[in-house]
Scaffold this active site. Structure first.
Site, mmCIF file in Angstrom:
data_model
loop_
_atom_site.group_PDB
_atom_site.id
_atom_site.type_symbol
_atom_site.label_atom_id
_atom_site.label_comp_id
_atom_site.label_asym_id
_atom_site.label_seq_id
_atom_site.Cartn_x
_atom_site.Cartn_y
_atom_site.Cartn_z
ATOM 1 N N GLU A 4 44.931 32.857 28.849
ATOM 2 C CA GLU A 4 45.937 33.831 29.289
ATOM 3 C C GLU A 4 46.818 33.261 30.398
ATOM 4 O O GLU A 4 48.008 33.549 30.454
ATOM 5 C CB GLU A 4 45.233 35.119 29.751
ATOM 6 N N ARG B 199 50.248 38.615 36.206
ATOM 7 C CA ARG B 199 49.716 39.453 35.137
ATOM 8 C C ARG B 199 49.861 40.906 35.587
ATOM 9 O O ARG B 199 49.403 41.282 36.668
ATOM 10 C CB ARG B 199 48.232 39.139 34.916
ATOM 11 N N HIS C 5 45.097 43.353 26.674
ATOM 12 C CA HIS C 5 44.777 41.957 26.301
ATOM 13 C C HIS C 5 45.911 41.338 25.474
ATOM 14 O O HIS C 5 45.682 40.380 24.728
ATOM 15 C CB HIS C 5 43.495 41.857 25.433
ATOM 16 N N ASN D 148 46.661 36.694 39.049
ATOM 17 C CA ASN D 148 46.056 37.847 38.388
ATOM 18 C C ASN D 148 45.346 38.637 39.477
ATOM 19 O O ASN D 148 44.232 38.297 39.883
ATOM 20 C CB ASN D 148 45.081 37.332 37.317
ATOM 21 N N ARG E 105 31.835 49.391 28.637
ATOM 22 C CA ARG E 105 32.627 50.531 28.137
ATOM 23 C C ARG E 105 32.152 50.946 26.756
ATOM 24 O O ARG E 105 31.825 50.092 25.924
ATOM 25 C CB ARG E 105 34.109 50.180 28.056
#
Ligand code: AMP
Length: 403
Positions: A389, A96, A185, A12, A246
Protein backbone atom coordinates in the site's frame (compact mmCIF):
# COMPACT_ATOMS: atom_id res chain seq x y z
CA UNK A 1 9.29 21.23 -7.16
CA UNK A 2 12.93 20.95 -8.23
CA UNK A 3 13.82 18.68 -11.12
CA UNK A 4 15.66 16.19 -8.93
CA UNK A 5 12.89 15.98 -6.34
CA UNK A 6 12.10 12.30 -6.56
CA UNK A 7 11.43 11.33 -2.95
CA UNK A 8 8.01 10.78 -1.46
CA UNK A 9 7.28 10.42 2.24
CA UNK A 10 4.23 8.22 2.87
CA UNK A 11 2.41 8.73 6.15
CA UNK A 12 -0.26 6.45 7.57
CA UNK A 13 -1.50 8.20 10.69
CA UNK A 14 -3.64 6.29 13.16
CA UNK A 15 -5.13 7.57 16.39
CA UNK A 16 -2.02 6.68 18.43
CA UNK A 17 0.46 5.68 15.77
CA UNK A 18 2.20 6.89 12.63
CA UNK A 19 3.62 4.47 10.08
CA UNK A 20 5.96 5.99 7.52
CA UNK A 21 8.11 5.16 4.56
CA UNK A 22 10.43 7.32 2.54
CA UNK A 23 10.72 6.16 -1.05
CA UNK A 24 12.78 7.33 -3.97
CA UNK A 25 10.66 7.16 -7.07
CA UNK A 26 13.60 7.83 -9.38
CA UNK A 27 15.43 4.66 -8.40
CA UNK A 28 12.34 2.82 -7.16
CA UNK A 29 13.95 2.16 -3.78
CA UNK A 30 12.76 2.42 -0.21
CA UNK A 31 15.08 4.68 1.77
CA UNK A 32 13.63 4.33 5.26
CA UNK A 33 10.68 2.72 7.01
CA UNK A 34 9.40 3.14 10.51
CA UNK A 35 6.65 3.33 13.04
CA UNK A 36 5.76 5.49 16.01
CA UNK A 37 3.46 3.68 18.44
CA UNK A 38 1.57 4.58 21.60
CA UNK A 39 1.63 8.33 20.90
CA UNK A 40 0.38 10.23 23.95
CA UNK A 41 1.54 7.56 26.40
CA UNK A 42 4.59 7.37 28.62
CA UNK A 43 5.85 4.35 26.74
CA UNK A 44 5.77 5.65 23.16
CA UNK A 45 8.13 3.86 20.85
CA UNK A 46 9.78 4.85 17.60
CA UNK A 47 11.33 2.17 15.44
CA UNK A 48 13.23 3.32 12.40
CA UNK A 49 15.09 1.32 9.77
CA UNK A 50 17.43 3.31 7.52
CA UNK A 51 17.36 1.08 4.44
CA UNK A 52 19.33 3.61 2.37
CA UNK A 53 22.41 3.29 4.55
CA UNK A 54 21.90 -0.40 5.26
CA UNK A 55 21.90 0.46 8.96
CA UNK A 56 20.22 -1.58 11.67
CA UNK A 57 16.75 -0.88 13.00
CA UNK A 58 16.89 1.77 15.74
CA UNK A 59 14.33 1.73 18.55
CA UNK A 60 13.75 4.56 21.01
CA UNK A 61 11.29 4.48 23.89
CA UNK A 62 9.98 7.40 25.90
CA UNK A 63 7.00 9.72 25.96
CA UNK A 64 5.94 11.25 22.61
CA UNK A 65 3.11 13.61 23.49
CA UNK A 66 1.28 14.03 20.19
CA UNK A 67 1.47 13.67 16.41
CA UNK A 68 3.46 16.87 16.12
CA UNK A 69 6.15 15.48 18.43
CA UNK A 70 5.96 12.13 16.61
CA UNK A 71 6.58 13.64 13.21
CA UNK A 72 9.41 15.81 14.55
CA UNK A 73 11.01 12.67 16.01
CA UNK A 74 10.64 10.92 12.64
CA UNK A 75 12.16 13.96 10.89
CA UNK A 76 15.12 13.83 13.29
CA UNK A 77 15.68 10.12 12.59
CA UNK A 78 15.58 10.74 8.85
CA UNK A 79 17.94 13.74 9.18
CA UNK A 80 20.42 11.55 11.08
CA UNK A 81 20.62 9.38 7.96
CA UNK A 82 21.04 12.38 5.64
CA UNK A 83 17.41 12.05 4.53
CA UNK A 84 16.02 15.15 6.24
CA UNK A 85 12.55 16.38 5.35
CA UNK A 86 14.04 19.77 4.49
CA UNK A 87 15.82 18.12 1.55
CA UNK A 88 15.08 19.63 -1.88
CA UNK A 89 14.85 16.02 -3.07
CA UNK A 90 11.55 15.55 -1.25
CA UNK A 91 8.79 15.97 -3.86
CA UNK A 92 5.68 15.45 -1.77
CA UNK A 93 4.11 13.81 1.23
CA UNK A 94 1.44 11.20 0.51
CA UNK A 95 -1.13 10.54 3.21
CA UNK A 96 -3.32 7.51 3.57
CA UNK A 97 -6.84 8.79 4.22
CA UNK A 98 -9.34 6.11 5.09
CA UNK A 99 -12.64 7.70 4.05
CA UNK A 100 -13.04 9.88 0.99
CA UNK A 101 -16.80 9.44 0.61
CA UNK A 102 -18.10 9.80 -2.93
CA UNK A 103 -16.32 13.01 -3.72
CA UNK A 104 -12.76 11.71 -3.83
CA UNK A 105 -12.42 9.20 -6.62
CA UNK A 106 -8.68 9.77 -7.12
CA UNK A 107 -5.62 10.98 -5.20
CA UNK A 108 -5.98 14.68 -4.45
CA UNK A 109 -3.61 17.51 -3.63
CA UNK A 110 -4.68 18.75 -0.22
CA UNK A 111 -5.92 22.30 0.21
CA UNK A 112 -8.33 23.87 2.70
CA UNK A 113 -11.40 22.67 0.81
CA UNK A 114 -10.07 19.09 0.77
CA UNK A 115 -9.33 19.25 4.49
CA UNK A 116 -12.88 20.47 5.12
CA UNK A 117 -14.36 17.61 3.12
CA UNK A 118 -12.24 15.00 4.95
CA UNK A 119 -13.50 16.56 8.16
CA UNK A 120 -17.10 16.44 6.94
CA UNK A 121 -16.66 12.67 6.56
CA UNK A 122 -15.65 12.13 10.20
CA UNK A 123 -19.16 10.90 11.18
CA UNK A 124 -18.78 7.97 8.75
CA UNK A 125 -15.16 7.25 9.75
CA UNK A 126 -14.93 8.36 13.39
CA UNK A 127 -11.94 6.16 14.19
CA UNK A 128 -9.81 6.97 11.18
CA UNK A 129 -10.40 10.33 9.52
CA UNK A 130 -9.60 12.46 12.63
CA UNK A 131 -6.21 10.74 12.95
CA UNK A 132 -5.55 11.14 9.22
CA UNK A 133 -6.39 14.86 9.52
CA UNK A 134 -4.02 15.29 12.44
CA UNK A 135 -1.25 13.66 10.40
CA UNK A 136 -1.89 15.97 7.45
CA UNK A 137 -1.99 19.14 9.54
CA UNK A 138 1.19 18.20 11.35
CA UNK A 139 3.01 17.48 8.09
CA UNK A 140 1.73 20.73 6.60
CA UNK A 141 3.13 22.66 9.56
CA UNK A 142 6.49 20.94 9.08
CA UNK A 143 6.75 21.58 5.34
CA UNK A 144 4.12 24.20 4.36
CA UNK A 145 5.71 24.65 0.93
CA UNK A 146 5.43 20.98 -0.07
CA UNK A 147 2.52 19.36 -1.92
CA UNK A 148 0.60 17.05 0.41
CA UNK A 149 -1.51 14.43 -1.31
CA UNK A 150 -4.42 12.43 0.10
CA UNK A 151 -4.78 8.87 -1.19
CA UNK A 152 -8.14 7.48 -0.16
CA UNK A 153 -8.91 3.88 0.88
CA UNK A 154 -12.37 4.27 -0.61
CA UNK A 155 -11.38 5.75 -3.99
CA UNK A 156 -10.91 2.48 -5.89
CA UNK A 157 -14.43 1.41 -4.94
CA UNK A 158 -16.21 4.51 -6.23
CA UNK A 159 -16.68 2.72 -9.57
CA UNK A 160 -19.11 0.25 -7.95
CA UNK A 161 -22.45 0.37 -9.68
CA UNK A 162 -25.28 1.90 -7.71
CA UNK A 163 -26.97 -1.48 -7.26
CA UNK A 164 -23.87 -2.80 -5.48
CA UNK A 165 -23.21 0.32 -3.43
CA UNK A 166 -26.73 1.01 -2.16
CA UNK A 167 -28.24 -0.72 0.85
CA UNK A 168 -31.86 -1.76 0.40
CA UNK A 169 -33.16 0.73 2.95
CA UNK A 170 -35.31 3.84 2.66
CA UNK A 171 -33.61 6.04 0.07
CA UNK A 172 -34.31 9.37 1.80
CA UNK A 173 -32.91 8.18 5.12
CA UNK A 174 -29.88 6.68 3.44
CA UNK A 175 -29.14 9.82 1.45
CA UNK A 176 -29.71 12.19 4.36
CA UNK A 177 -27.03 10.37 6.35
CA UNK A 178 -24.78 9.30 3.45
CA UNK A 179 -25.40 5.66 4.28
CA UNK A 180 -24.13 3.42 1.49
CA UNK A 181 -21.38 0.91 0.85
CA UNK A 182 -18.04 2.67 0.36
CA UNK A 183 -15.56 -0.19 0.75
CA UNK A 184 -12.01 0.07 2.14
CA UNK A 185 -8.50 -1.31 1.53
CA UNK A 186 -8.95 0.23 -1.93
CA UNK A 187 -5.26 1.04 -2.36
CA UNK A 188 -4.44 -2.62 -1.81
CA UNK A 189 -7.22 -3.92 -4.08
CA UNK A 190 -6.07 -1.55 -6.83
CA UNK A 191 -2.42 -2.52 -6.50
CA UNK A 192 -3.03 -6.27 -6.24
CA UNK A 193 -5.53 -6.45 -9.10
CA UNK A 194 -3.07 -4.61 -11.37
CA UNK A 195 -0.15 -6.81 -10.27
CA UNK A 196 -2.25 -9.92 -10.87
CA UNK A 197 -2.96 -8.81 -14.44
CA UNK A 198 0.79 -8.22 -14.91
CA UNK A 199 1.51 -11.71 -13.55
CA UNK A 200 -0.80 -13.09 -16.24
CA UNK A 201 0.96 -10.95 -18.84
CA UNK A 202 -2.20 -8.97 -19.52
CA UNK A 203 -3.46 -5.44 -19.31
CA UNK A 204 -5.76 -4.84 -16.29
CA UNK A 205 -8.56 -3.97 -18.72
CA UNK A 206 -8.48 -7.56 -20.03
CA UNK A 207 -8.92 -9.47 -16.78
CA UNK A 208 -11.54 -10.11 -14.12
CA UNK A 209 -10.04 -10.69 -10.69
CA UNK A 210 -11.35 -11.59 -7.25
CA UNK A 211 -8.98 -9.98 -4.75
CA UNK A 212 -8.93 -11.41 -1.23
CA UNK A 213 -7.16 -8.99 1.12
CA UNK A 214 -6.84 -11.14 4.24
CA UNK A 215 -5.01 -9.30 7.00
CA UNK A 216 -6.18 -8.55 10.51
CA UNK A 217 -8.85 -6.56 8.69
CA UNK A 218 -10.10 -8.46 5.65
CA UNK A 219 -12.03 -7.65 2.51
CA UNK A 220 -12.84 -9.15 -0.86
CA UNK A 221 -13.41 -7.31 -4.09
CA UNK A 222 -14.63 -8.14 -7.56
CA UNK A 223 -12.57 -6.25 -10.14
CA UNK A 224 -13.76 -6.32 -13.76
CA UNK A 225 -11.32 -4.99 -16.34
CA UNK A 226 -9.47 -2.94 -13.74
CA UNK A 227 -12.60 -1.41 -12.18
CA UNK A 228 -14.07 -2.43 -8.83
CA UNK A 229 -17.64 -3.67 -9.26
CA UNK A 230 -18.24 -4.96 -5.74
CA UNK A 231 -16.47 -5.16 -2.41
CA UNK A 232 -17.27 -6.73 0.92
CA UNK A 233 -16.76 -3.81 3.31
CA UNK A 234 -19.54 -1.27 3.50
CA UNK A 235 -20.34 1.98 5.27
CA UNK A 236 -17.55 1.00 7.65
CA UNK A 237 -14.88 -1.71 7.62
CA UNK A 238 -17.15 -3.94 9.73
CA UNK A 239 -19.10 -5.58 6.92
CA UNK A 240 -18.12 -8.68 4.98
CA UNK A 241 -15.54 -11.31 5.79
CA UNK A 242 -14.77 -12.71 9.22
CA UNK A 243 -11.74 -10.72 10.42
CA UNK A 244 -9.23 -10.83 13.25
CA UNK A 245 -11.50 -8.99 15.68
CA UNK A 246 -14.52 -7.95 13.54
CA UNK A 247 -17.62 -10.02 12.94
CA UNK A 248 -18.11 -9.15 9.29
CA UNK A 249 -21.63 -9.83 7.98
CA UNK A 250 -24.26 -10.18 10.66
CA UNK A 251 -28.04 -9.84 10.84
CA UNK A 252 -28.52 -6.17 11.89
CA UNK A 253 -31.27 -7.36 14.22
CA UNK A 254 -28.53 -8.86 16.41
CA UNK A 255 -27.73 -5.28 17.43
CA UNK A 256 -31.37 -4.54 18.43
CA UNK A 257 -31.40 -7.79 20.34
CA UNK A 258 -28.20 -6.90 22.19
CA UNK A 259 -29.73 -3.57 23.18
CA UNK A 260 -33.19 -4.78 24.11
CA UNK A 261 -32.44 -8.17 25.61
CA UNK A 262 -28.81 -7.99 26.72
CA UNK A 263 -29.10 -4.31 27.76
CA UNK A 264 -25.89 -3.31 26.04
CA UNK A 265 -25.24 0.29 25.02
CA UNK A 266 -24.53 1.29 21.42
CA UNK A 267 -20.87 1.83 22.31
CA UNK A 268 -20.64 -1.58 23.94
CA UNK A 269 -22.12 -3.22 20.85
CA UNK A 270 -19.69 -1.27 18.69
CA UNK A 271 -16.76 -2.60 20.74
CA UNK A 272 -18.21 -6.13 20.71
CA UNK A 273 -18.55 -6.28 16.93
CA UNK A 274 -15.35 -4.41 16.04
CA UNK A 275 -12.94 -5.54 18.73
CA UNK A 276 -14.24 -8.70 20.40
CA UNK A 277 -15.66 -10.64 17.48
CA UNK A 278 -14.26 -12.37 14.42
CA UNK A 279 -11.54 -14.92 15.12
CA UNK A 280 -10.73 -13.46 18.54
CA UNK A 281 -14.37 -13.63 19.60
CA UNK A 282 -14.72 -17.17 18.32
CA UNK A 283 -11.57 -18.71 19.79
CA UNK A 284 -9.61 -16.08 21.73
CA UNK A 285 -6.88 -15.69 19.12
CA UNK A 286 -6.77 -13.49 16.04
CA UNK A 287 -3.37 -14.56 14.75
CA UNK A 288 -3.79 -17.22 12.09
CA UNK A 289 -0.42 -18.78 13.02
CA UNK A 290 -1.63 -19.38 16.56
CA UNK A 291 -4.99 -20.70 15.34
CA UNK A 292 -3.28 -23.19 13.02
CA UNK A 293 -0.98 -24.28 15.85
CA UNK A 294 -3.97 -24.90 18.10
CA UNK A 295 -5.77 -26.83 15.37
CA UNK A 296 -2.70 -29.04 14.97
CA UNK A 297 -2.98 -29.80 18.68
CA UNK A 298 -6.63 -30.79 18.26
CA UNK A 299 -8.24 -27.61 19.65
CA UNK A 300 -11.90 -27.70 18.58
CA UNK A 301 -12.67 -24.03 19.23
CA UNK A 302 -9.80 -22.96 17.02
CA UNK A 303 -10.96 -25.40 14.36
CA UNK A 304 -14.52 -24.06 14.41
CA UNK A 305 -13.23 -20.47 14.18
CA UNK A 306 -11.14 -21.47 11.16
CA UNK A 307 -14.10 -23.22 9.53
CA UNK A 308 -16.36 -20.18 10.02
CA UNK A 309 -13.65 -17.94 8.55
CA UNK A 310 -13.25 -20.20 5.51
CA UNK A 311 -17.00 -20.66 5.01
CA UNK A 312 -17.52 -16.89 4.76
CA UNK A 313 -14.57 -16.54 2.42
CA UNK A 314 -15.94 -19.26 0.17
CA UNK A 315 -19.34 -17.59 0.05
CA UNK A 316 -17.74 -14.37 -1.18
CA UNK A 317 -15.69 -16.21 -3.78
CA UNK A 318 -18.90 -17.81 -5.05
CA UNK A 319 -20.81 -14.54 -4.96
CA UNK A 320 -18.12 -12.62 -6.83
CA UNK A 321 -17.83 -15.38 -9.41
CA UNK A 322 -21.51 -14.78 -10.12
CA UNK A 323 -21.06 -11.00 -10.10
CA UNK A 324 -18.14 -11.14 -12.55
CA UNK A 325 -19.55 -13.87 -14.79
CA UNK A 326 -16.07 -14.82 -15.92
CA UNK A 327 -13.20 -15.01 -13.43
CA UNK A 328 -9.62 -14.99 -14.74
CA UNK A 329 -7.85 -14.93 -11.40
CA UNK A 330 -8.26 -15.13 -7.65
CA UNK A 331 -5.53 -13.22 -5.82
CA UNK A 332 -4.66 -13.70 -2.14
CA UNK A 333 -2.90 -10.87 -0.33
CA UNK A 334 -2.06 -9.32 3.11
CA UNK A 335 -0.75 -11.09 6.22
CA UNK A 336 -3.00 -14.16 6.10
CA UNK A 337 -3.45 -14.27 2.33
CA UNK A 338 0.29 -14.07 1.65
CA UNK A 339 1.43 -16.45 4.37
CA UNK A 340 -1.27 -18.92 5.36
CA UNK A 341 -1.18 -21.74 2.81
CA UNK A 342 -3.89 -23.72 4.71
CA UNK A 343 -6.29 -20.77 4.34
CA UNK A 344 -5.72 -20.60 0.58
CA UNK A 345 -6.12 -24.34 0.22
CA UNK A 346 -9.29 -24.51 2.32
CA UNK A 347 -10.89 -21.45 0.71
CA UNK A 348 -10.72 -23.00 -2.75
CA UNK A 349 -11.28 -26.65 -1.77
CA UNK A 350 -14.25 -28.08 -3.66
CA UNK A 351 -14.47 -25.18 -6.12
CA UNK A 352 -13.17 -27.19 -9.09
CA UNK A 353 -16.55 -26.74 -10.79
CA UNK A 354 -15.78 -23.00 -10.79
CA UNK A 355 -12.42 -23.72 -12.45
CA UNK A 356 -10.52 -22.97 -9.23
CA UNK A 357 -7.88 -25.21 -7.72
CA UNK A 358 -4.67 -24.97 -5.73
CA UNK A 359 -1.54 -26.98 -6.48
CA UNK A 360 -0.27 -28.25 -3.12
CA UNK A 361 3.44 -27.94 -3.83
CA UNK A 362 3.13 -24.46 -5.37
CA UNK A 363 0.96 -23.38 -2.45
CA UNK A 364 3.63 -24.49 0.02
CA UNK A 365 6.33 -22.22 -1.46
CA UNK A 366 7.11 -19.12 0.61
CA UNK A 367 8.18 -16.05 -1.31
CA UNK A 368 7.89 -12.26 -1.34
CA UNK A 369 7.22 -12.32 -5.07
CA UNK A 370 3.85 -12.50 -6.85
CA UNK A 371 3.30 -16.12 -7.89
CA UNK A 372 0.77 -18.57 -9.24
CA UNK A 373 -0.35 -21.44 -7.03
CA UNK A 374 -2.92 -23.04 -9.35
CA UNK A 375 -2.11 -26.07 -11.51
CA UNK A 376 -1.26 -25.22 -15.12
CA UNK A 377 -4.50 -26.88 -16.24
CA UNK A 378 -6.77 -24.70 -14.08
CA UNK A 379 -9.22 -22.40 -15.89
CA UNK A 380 -8.83 -19.72 -13.21
CA UNK A 381 -5.36 -18.55 -12.17
CA UNK A 382 -4.91 -18.54 -8.41
CA UNK A 383 -2.21 -16.11 -7.30
CA UNK A 384 -0.46 -14.92 -4.18
CA UNK A 385 0.37 -11.25 -4.66
CA UNK A 386 2.07 -9.41 -1.80
CA UNK A 387 0.39 -6.08 -1.32
CA UNK A 388 2.31 -2.81 -1.00
CA UNK A 389 0.00 0.00 0.00
CA UNK A 390 2.87 2.39 0.75
CA UNK A 391 4.36 1.95 -2.72
CA UNK A 392 0.94 2.46 -4.30
CA UNK A 393 0.40 5.65 -2.24
CA UNK A 394 3.87 6.88 -3.19
CA UNK A 395 3.32 6.15 -6.89
CA UNK A 396 -0.08 7.84 -6.95
CA UNK A 397 1.32 10.84 -5.05
CA UNK A 398 4.34 11.17 -7.32
CA UNK A 399 2.29 10.80 -10.48
CA UNK A 400 -0.08 13.53 -9.30
CA UNK A 401 2.59 16.08 -8.38
CA UNK A 402 4.37 15.43 -11.67
CA UNK A 403 1.24 15.65 -13.79
P1 AMP B 1 -1.92 -7.61 8.15
O1 AMP B 1 -3.09 -6.94 8.78
O2 AMP B 1 -1.98 -7.68 6.68
O3 AMP B 1 -0.58 -7.11 8.68
O4 AMP B 1 -1.99 -9.15 8.64
C1 AMP B 1 -1.77 -9.52 9.98
C2 AMP B 1 -2.23 -10.94 10.19
O5 AMP B 1 -1.58 -11.83 9.26
C3 AMP B 1 -1.86 -11.53 11.55
O6 AMP B 1 -2.83 -11.22 12.52
C4 AMP B 1 -1.83 -13.02 11.29
O7 AMP B 1 -3.13 -13.58 11.47
C5 AMP B 1 -1.50 -13.13 9.82
N1 AMP B 1 -0.17 -13.67 9.55
C6 AMP B 1 1.00 -13.01 9.50
N2 AMP B 1 2.02 -13.86 9.24
C7 AMP B 1 1.47 -15.09 9.10
C8 AMP B 1 2.00 -16.39 8.83
N3 AMP B 1 3.30 -16.60 8.63
N4 AMP B 1 1.12 -17.42 8.77
C9 AMP B 1 -0.19 -17.21 8.97
N5 AMP B 1 -0.74 -16.01 9.23
C10 AMP B 1 0.08 -14.97 9.30
Amino acid sequence: MTANATRVLVLNSGSSSVKYQLLDMGSGTRLAVGLVERIGEETSRLSHTPLATGGDKRETEGPIADHDAALKAVAAELAADGLGLDSPELAAIGHRVVHGGLKFTAPTVIDDAVLKEIERLVPVAPLHNPANLTGIRTAQALRPDLPQVAVFDTAFHTTMPEYAARYAIDVETADAHRIRRYGFHGTSHAYVSRKTAALLGKDPSEVNVIVLHLGNGASASAVAGGRCVDTSMGLTPLEGLVMGTRSGDIDPAVTFHLRRVAGMSTDEIDVLLNKKSGLVGLCGDNDMREIRRRIDEGDERAELAFDIYIHRLKKYIGAYTAVLGRVDAVAFTAGVGENAAPVREAALAGLEELGMAVDASRNAVRSDEPRLISPDSARVAVAVVPTDEELEIAQQTYALVNA
